[in-house]
Enzyme design. Structure first.
Site, PDB file in Angstrom:
ATOM      1  N   GLU A1051      66.566  58.097  17.114  1.00 37.21           N
ATOM      2  CA  GLU A1051      66.396  57.749  15.557  1.00 37.21           C
ATOM      3  C   GLU A1051      65.933  56.249  15.502  1.00 37.21           C
ATOM      4  O   GLU A1051      66.086  55.441  16.361  1.00 37.21           O
ATOM      5  CB  GLU A1051      67.803  57.817  14.716  1.00 37.21           C
ATOM      6  N   SER A1069      56.558  63.320  19.764  1.00 32.80           N
ATOM      7  CA  SER A1069      58.030  63.319  20.177  1.00 32.80           C
ATOM      8  C   SER A1069      58.656  63.080  18.901  1.00 32.80           C
ATOM      9  O   SER A1069      58.113  62.659  17.800  1.00 32.80           O
ATOM     10  CB  SER A1069      58.360  62.159  20.947  1.00 32.80           C
ATOM     11  N   HIS A1070      60.046  63.027  18.867  1.00 27.14           N
ATOM     12  CA  HIS A1070      60.987  63.166  17.665  1.00 27.14           C
ATOM     13  C   HIS A1070      60.753  61.889  17.129  1.00 27.14           C
ATOM     14  O   HIS A1070      60.595  61.575  15.906  1.00 27.14           O
ATOM     15  CB  HIS A1070      62.214  63.356  18.087  1.00 27.14           C
ATOM     16  N   VAL A1071      60.631  60.685  17.856  1.00 26.43           N
ATOM     17  CA  VAL A1071      60.619  59.467  16.984  1.00 26.43           C
ATOM     18  C   VAL A1071      59.363  58.937  16.865  1.00 26.43           C
ATOM     19  O   VAL A1071      59.168  58.435  15.619  1.00 26.43           O
ATOM     20  CB  VAL A1071      60.992  58.489  18.336  1.00 26.43           C
ATOM     21  N   ARG A1074      59.493  61.000  13.443  1.00 25.36           N
ATOM     22  CA  ARG A1074      60.193  60.239  12.548  1.00 25.36           C
ATOM     23  C   ARG A1074      59.479  58.884  11.720  1.00 25.36           C
ATOM     24  O   ARG A1074      59.457  58.581  10.635  1.00 25.36           O
ATOM     25  CB  ARG A1074      61.426  59.762  13.206  1.00 25.36           C
TER      26      ARG A1074
END
Length: 1465
Positions: A1051, A1069-1071, A1074
């Site tokens: 996060e 990717s998630h980051v 985000r």
């Protein structure tokens, strides 16, 4: 023939070249008596009495009678042959067995196409292999063509094996014939599944190949033109070394090429102009050198040799060699012109040693050339070593099931630390544990203490500026409630509230702002009793350490603790002598074998501590050298046996053996003792240093004696200069103090007479071999001698030694090793490296077979490995101005050496194939070479990092625990694994990669940044090691994080406006998602100097201005800071509300029933696409378990105990006990499925055309049910839970539907952004593609995907931005996937996508990927087609929705499938 080419062909070899004295220019139309070719060579090629052959290093010709009238036709092959008609395609059929038929079609060349042979088998097995070769002449010997069908492998260097491609009942393959010298294809067919061969009446099938066009064999070509064409072919092929047979084949191939050209209408005159013009351009422009007949050739040769040695023995081209010869003659002529006589010149330059060297070179006809060996072509994949790894099981056998209270406390505090942990220790107390660690953040030092002791603890503490000192701390450092005493402070530990946390500890934190203290001494007080550290004060250091002794040093976790305790217990006995140590190690081998990998890690660490002199070698015990040698021999014999029986441990066994030394039979060891006496007696040096050394050798010989012997040799060689003696000792870690520390100390310096020089050099040189035979397993010369055999005569009382050669060595191996020894000190190391690696490749098969002399072969391989590393380090200078291609070649050589040295090397083998592919692309002028090479470089770095992590996990805990038990110096423990890695090829490889990286980036126009989220930002620079360590932190002011490690799943902390990192998380990717959704600048920096500059600006405010490919940054002035709106403190985050979803009465829905009340956006979007996208885009069939089903199942009577437990755990969670998140997930997995749910889901899946898992048995349904529960349980994963808390989203209102789809076993998976996220360009599509399933793309899998952009107005022209470097692909059987589909995804102001799990019913298989054979990389047409179709699919879906989309999909057999889409945020 032109003069230039005449000299090249006649005076030089084709390879290795030989420089002869050029006597005269050669006329282009005739040759003299010394020429190699006869002017009669204009007769017809097939009737010529001249047979050209390449022998050794010379192209020669010899007369030979040939039978007339035997054309190069099929009649020369006596086997069954399929007749061929050159004008048409013809078919021949054979019955192989029963209804199995073979059909062969032969296609003649036409319209520029090559001849081809098509082979089809009908009604055959599924595993058919073509075992084949080509025939070029009537001898019928098989050759292996370079043009081969996909999947072809070389079989024992004698044949090719190609798998048939099965389609229905027909298995087929095609062989294209690129070599015009091939006259026929011969083959057999092997059915692997049935282990059955198909032959042609017991013989090979043989198919004649049509040549096409006129019969070129009757076309006459002048022989001098054939010579030139052969030379040009040799140049084009890299000036390889040919065998005589290959040289003859090359010569005939050159003739055939010219015959074909003449047959197509080219005149001989045109050929001559074209061939000679090229070589005339290479003519030397130097003026002719006047010949002086009175300069003997032998003097010119010697002068040329002296020049070559003076230049560092470079690897000269033929042209350079001729030039050197002329320059040598010029130099001698100048001497003559000055009046020096020939006899005076001879006296000046001809010395015994140099004359002997030149004589040897003349005998070999390789005067002053660094020859190259010709490397064999091998299948690189045969280097793969894969053994079932036991490391994980072994590492966990001693690990507790759950973290202790102290460990939980440590984990929580370490995640809070924004800085470096300086010192960390865990102490065992009588009734509990004590954790203490210090951490530095900016200018502050924090000390954390925690204990699980039940009695209340008081810390009695102070500070110190030097060891043993107690200084009262400043009042600003005292925690509340502290009591000041004389030079000390007492502070009560505080109890942690058990209501909020699952761990119960008492803890204390101390913060210091003064940076002048070195550490903190302390003791504890409990219930009136003092608690000390084994009778001494506890002490925590504030100084930085490379590594800390962590918990492993305290309790041996992650080690073979029982074995290490036994080693520590027996160390006092082992210190007596090497004999004792090696015998103890031998006695422990069986116990190490039982402990597996960790056991051998223990032996390795122990032996390494010994080899680095961290342990005592000899302590008041006299032992004979032969007893040491015998103990070594016993230990290495046992290690050899394990090497044979348990190949999965070979890598670590090699490392152990390299630290131990070879040992040997008693005679070898005894010679150490006897031979020194003979040396003293023969050379009259019985007193002084030699006598002291003699006493030491008698008492306890050691590896130090090899160094001492070399130091004596260097001293004598350098005219008895004592400084060289001490220089050699010092460079090898031997000081005066160490010489005095021996039980038989060496006090004196050597002091020899000059008349002793020759005898001592001779005898000490021989003695060195005896010492190395025992102590230096990795010494190349002694290792070769042990394998090839040698004999040392006895003398007087000294015993003789007879070492027999190892049996079964490959033919030519001795000559290969001789080449290595001759070039071992070459300044230019490329030829040496190739020789060393060729020797290792030849040796490799023998290392996998039982042999009573196997350890000698292992030690030879270790010595070759070590020599490669030494040569590479010496060759760095050679690369200073080298081309990228040469650096890549060096990288491939070093990587090959590493691959040959380690186990579980599949990833690195495919990296090696990648470098070979990159070199081929470079030679072929491929414009994308640099881009592809960069992806291989990135993958190689990832593989090295993975290997380093494996070493660290395996060895460091053992080093820390055993080091603490044995009292090893802390610095030696801290750098143990680091030094082990540096000692191998990985360190050299890493250095070469660092050298090449900026070159590739510049060539590929990649710049220094990859901008993932281009948002302008202003903030305060904060440097952290890991983004993970601060992900839950909240910064009060706007912060630019410079994070060394970002993996992709983290996060982004509150208050962060930018994240800059050298890591390479996927753009998807998630980051990364985000960052874009949260409008945070996110970028990867590839330039280490830029990164260092950013880190140096910690604490300063910067402005970041990103473009699509760069970030411009500058410091912000105070006035700019005040006016910057970006720095204003953000107000409270908006609270996002969710509407609680209710169970709608149905357990399962078809896609037609999807509504916003029943399912999430993921399900609705995929249903919306059905029937609306073009027909060439596939949409998988879907059903869903709607919102409310989980709550309905949980409330079912079947699950009342589960429901009660979940309710209790959620209560704890609401009170702040976040440790229960894992407990909730595990509890959800205990849910039972109501029968109505099973019935409805089965009906919906079957009616929708999805396979029902239960049809394959109850176990398959249980797998599916477990996958569904894992999706529900992911609501409580830590990342998702904290993410909802951060935006004040009511977690109880979050509902989870489950989308059910059949998994498409993808060839490739992709994600599309229909607006380029890096630039914001809406006219441009950006996409990433991976091999296999898409989890490697959206999950935290290392490496990069293939990335490309495509303009929407030019969808047929995708532009590749980067090739893939991901080492792993995921593949799966036909299965079902259950995707999370919550009402918390894709909300305005909150990006919940990717937080929850999608779970396949079956586990994916991880496959190590080989991109060098992937058509997406190797086939530009295939790549353009696939990428264009992906871009078109994205464009079509964007047009359908009318807005930018994020799209996930797969490619199967060229067809595009879209599995989900959502609005791009």
């Amino acid at each position: 023939m032109s003069n230039s080419i005449g000299n090249k062909v006649l005076r030089q070899s084709f390879l290795p070249w030989t420089v002869l004295e050029p006597r005269s220019r050669i006329n282009s139309t005739s040759t003299g008596k010394n020429t190699l070719f006869s002017p009669q060579a204009t007769s017809a090629a097939r009737k010529s009495p001249i047979s050209t052959e390449f022998h050794g290093s010379k192209l020669t010709v010899k007369e030979k009678k040939l039978s007339m009238g035997k054309e190069r036709g099929l009649s020369s092959f006596p086997r069954a042959v399929l007749a061929t008609d050159p004008s048409s395609q013809i078919a021949e059929k054979f019955n192989l067995d029963g209804n199995i038929e073979l059909q062969v079609d032969v296609t003649a060349p036409h319209s520029g196409a090559r001849p081809a042979v098509d082979i089809k088998v009908t009604h055959g097995g599924d595993d058919l292999i073509l075992h084949w070769g080509a025939v070029q002449d009537r001898k019928g010997k098989w050759v292996l063509p370079d043009c081969r069908p996909d999947g072809t492998k070389v079989y024992k260097n004698r044949a090719l094996r190609t798998p048939f491609v099965k389609s229905g009942d027909i298995a087929s393959l095609r062989i294209e014939i690129a070599d015009p010298t091939i006259q026929a294809i011969e083959f057999l067919i092997f059915d692997e599944g049935q282990n059955k061969w198909f032959k042609n009446n017991g013989d090979n099938f043989s198919i004649g190949v049509p040549s096409g066009g006129p019969q070129v064999s009757n076309v006459s070509v002048p022989e001098d033109l054939v010579q030139i064409q052969a030379y040009l072919r040799w140049e084009r092929k890299g000036k390889q070394m040919y065998t005589p047979e290959q040289e003859k084949e090359e010569y005939e191939a050159a003739r055939t090429e010219l015959q074909e050209e003449i047959a197509r209408g080219t005149s001989i005159q045109d050929l001559r102009v074209r061939l000679t013009k090229r070589n005339d351009a290479n003519e030397s422009k130097d003026p002719p050198v006047p010949e002086r007949s009175n300069i003997p050739d032998d003097l010119v040769q010697i002068q040329a040799y002296i020049r070559w040695e003076r230049a560092g023995k470079p690897n000269y081209s033929p042209e350079q060699q001729l030039k050197e010869f002329k320059e040598a003659r010029k130099e001698l002529q100048l001497e003559l012109q000055k009046g020096t006589s020939v006899s005076e010149i001879r006296e000046k330059i001809v010395k015994g040693e140099i004359q002997t060297k030149v004589a040897k070179q003349l005998e070999k006809k390789s005067y002053f050339t660094a020859e190259r060996i010709r490397r064999k072509k091998r299948d690189t994949t045969q280097l793969v070593n894969k053994y079932p790894s036991r490391s994980r099981e072994e590492r966990t056998y001693s690990e507790p099931q759950a973290l202790s209270a102290i460990e939980l406390f440590a984990k929580a505090k370490e995640e809070e630390v924004d800085g470096s942990i300086m010192d960390k220790k865990l102490y065992n107390l009588s009734d509990g544990k004590l954790l203490v660690f210090s951490a530095r953040s900016s200018s502050k030092m924090k000390i954390y203490l925690a204990s699980d002791v039940k009695e209340p603890l008081i810390l009695h503490w102070a500070l110190s500026r030097r060891p043993g000192e107690w200084i009262a701390p400043p009042s600003s450092a005292l925690p509340p409630g502290s009591v000041s005493l004389d030079k000390a402070i007492e502070t009560q530990f505080s109890k942690t509230s058990s209501d909020n946390l699952t761990y119960k500890v008492q803890s204390l934190e101390i913060e210091l702002e003064d940076d002048n203290y070195l550490g903190m001494p302390f003791v504890l007080l409990a219930d009136g009793k003092w608690i000390k550290n084994k009778g001494f004060d506890f002490y925590v250091e504030f100084g930085a350490k490379t590594k800390q002794i962590e918990q492993a040093a305290a309790d041996g976790r992650g080690t073979a603790k029982a074995l290490l305790d036994k080693i520590a217990e027996m160390e006092s006995e082992a210190q007596k002598s090497f004999m004792h140590r090696f015998n103890i190690a031998a006695d422990l081998i069986e116990e190490a074998r039982s402990a597996g990998e960790l056991g051998f890690a223990g032996i390795l660490v122990w032996m390494r501590f010994m080899a680095t002199r961290q342990l005592i070698w000899n302590k008041n015990y006299n032992v004979k050298p032969r007893e040491i040698s015998k103990a070594q021999d016993r230990l290495t014999e046992l290690l050899q046996n394990v090497y044979i029986d348990q190949p999965q441990y070979r890598e670590i066994l090699r490392m152990i053996m390299s630290t131990v030394g070879r040992g040997g039979e008693g005679d070898v060891g005894q010679r150490i003792r006897d031979e020194i006496l003979v040396i003293q007696r023969k050379n009259d040096c019985k007193g002084g240093m030699m006598e002291e050394w003699h006493q030491k050798l008698h008492n306890n010989t050691s590896p130090d004696d090899v160094v001492i012997c070399q130091a004596l040799i260097d001293y004598i060689k350098n005219d008895m200069d004592i400084s060289f003696y001490w220089k050699t000792l010092k460079e090898n870690g031997i000081t005066k103090e160490r010489l005095l520390s021996y039980d038989r100390a060496i006090h004196s310096e050597p002091n020899f007479r000059r008349d002793q020089k020759d005898g001592l050099l001779r005898d000490l040189g021989k003695y060195m071999r005896t010492l190395k035979a025992v102590h230096s397993g990795a010494d190349l010369e002694s290792a070769i001698a042990n394998c090839m055999g040698y004999r040392a005569e006895g003398e007087g009382f000294m015993v003789g030694v007879q070492i027999n050669p190892v049996s079964g060595l490959p033919s030519g191996f001795q000559e290969l090793l001789q080449f290595v020894l001759e070039h071992i000190e070459d300044k230019n190391v490329e030829a040496l490296l190739e020789g060393l690696l060729e020797a290792r490749q030849e040796l490799k098969p023998l290392l996998f077979k039982p042999n009573d002399r196997l350890k000698d072969l292992i030690f030879l391989d270790l010595a070759l490995d070590s020599s490669v590393r030494t040569a590479v380090e010496r060759g760095y200078e050679e690369l200073n101005n080298a081309s990228p291609e040469k650096v890549m070649h060096f990288i491939s050589l070093v990587l090959e050496n590493l691959v040959l040295s380690i186990d579980d090397n599949e990833d690195l083998v495919y990296c090696l194939k990648g470098w070979d592919k990159a070199l081929d692309m470079s030679k072929g002028g491929d414009q994308s070479c640099a881009l592809f090479a960069k992806s291989v470089l990135d993958r190689t770095r990832l593989a090295l990092a993975s290997k380093a992590e494996w070493y660290h996990q395996l060895l460091q805990p053992t080093a820390e625990y055993l080091g603490s038990q044995l009292g090893v110096d802390q610095w030696a423990v801290n750098i143990f694994t680091e030094e082990m890695i540096r000692a191998g090829s990985a360190a050299s490889l890493s250095a070469l990669l660092n050298r090449l990286d900026p070159i590739l980036r510049k060539t590929a126009h990649l710049g220094s940044w990859q901008v993932i989220s281009p948002v302008e930002a202003v903030g305060n620079v904060v440097v952290v090691d890991k983004l993970l360590s601060v992900q839950n932190k909240s910064y009060e002011r706007k912060t630019i994080l410079v994070a060394k490690s970002v993996k992709g799943e983290e996060e982004i902390p509150d208050g962060t406006v930018a994240v800059l990192t050298p890591d390479m998380p996927d753009v998807l990717s998630h980051v990364s998602v985000r960052a874009r959704n949260s409008k945070v600048c996110f970028a990867t920096c590839f330039d280490s100097s830029i990164l260092a500059d950013l880190q140096a600006k910690e604490g300063k405010f910067l402005r970041l201005k990103p473009t699509s490919a760069d970030i411009i940054y500058s410091e912000v002035t105070e006035s700019e800071l005040k006016s910057s709106s970006n720095l204003n403190d953000a107000g409270p985050l908006p609270s996002i509300t969710l509407v609680r979803k209710q169970f709608g009465g149905k357990y399962a829905l078809s896609s037609k029933e999807f509504t916003s009340e029943m399912v999430g956006a993921k399900s609705r979007n995929i249903a919306y696409l059905e029937g609306k996208v073009p027909s060439w885009i596939g949409i998988p069939t879907s059903v869903a378990l709607p919102f409310g089903v989980f709550e309905k199942v949980l409330s079912d009577y079947l699950n009342k105990e589960v429901a009660a437990k979940v309710k209790d755990l959620k209560r704890k969670l609401h009170r702040g006990d976040f440790q229960v998140l894992g407990d909730i997930r595990r509890t959800v997995l205990d849910l039972a499925a109501p029968s109505q749910l099973v019935k409805e889901l089965k009906d919906k899946m079957q009616s929708s055309g999805l396979p029902w898992p239960g049809d394959e048995g109850q176990q398959r349904w249980e797998q599916a049910w477990m996958a569904i529960k894992k999706v529900w349980a992911s609501k409580w994963n830590e990342r998702a839970y904290f993410s909802t808390r951060k935006v004040r989203l009511d977690h109880d209102y979050l509902s989870m539907a489950v989308l059910v789809q059949e998994i498409i076993n993808a060839d490739y998976a992709f994600v599309i952004h229909t607006t380029n996220p890096s630039s914001g360009d809406s006219s441009e599509i950006y996409a990433e593609v991976v091999k296999g399933l898409g989890e490697t793309l959206v999950g935290a899998y290392p490496g990069r995907a293939l990335s490309f952009i495509c303009k929407k107005n030019s969808l047929n022209s995708p532009e590749v931005l980067g090739y893939p470097s991901k080492p792993i692909g995921l593949f799966i059987r036909r299965s079902i996937i259950f995707r999370s589909d919550s009402n918390g995804e894709d909300l305005e102001g909150y990006a919940g996508a990717g937080l929850y799990d999608s779970v396949p019913m079956d586990e994916e298989e991880k496959i190590v990927l080989d991109y060098s054979s992937d058509p997406l990389i190797t086939d530009s047409n295939f790549r353009q087609s696939i990428l264009s179709n992906i871009a078109r699919a994205g464009n079509a879906i964007e047009e359908l929705y009318g807005s930018s989309q994020d799209i996930e999909g797969v490619v199967k057999d060229g067809k595009i499938y879209v599995v989900q889409t959502r609005p791009q945020m």
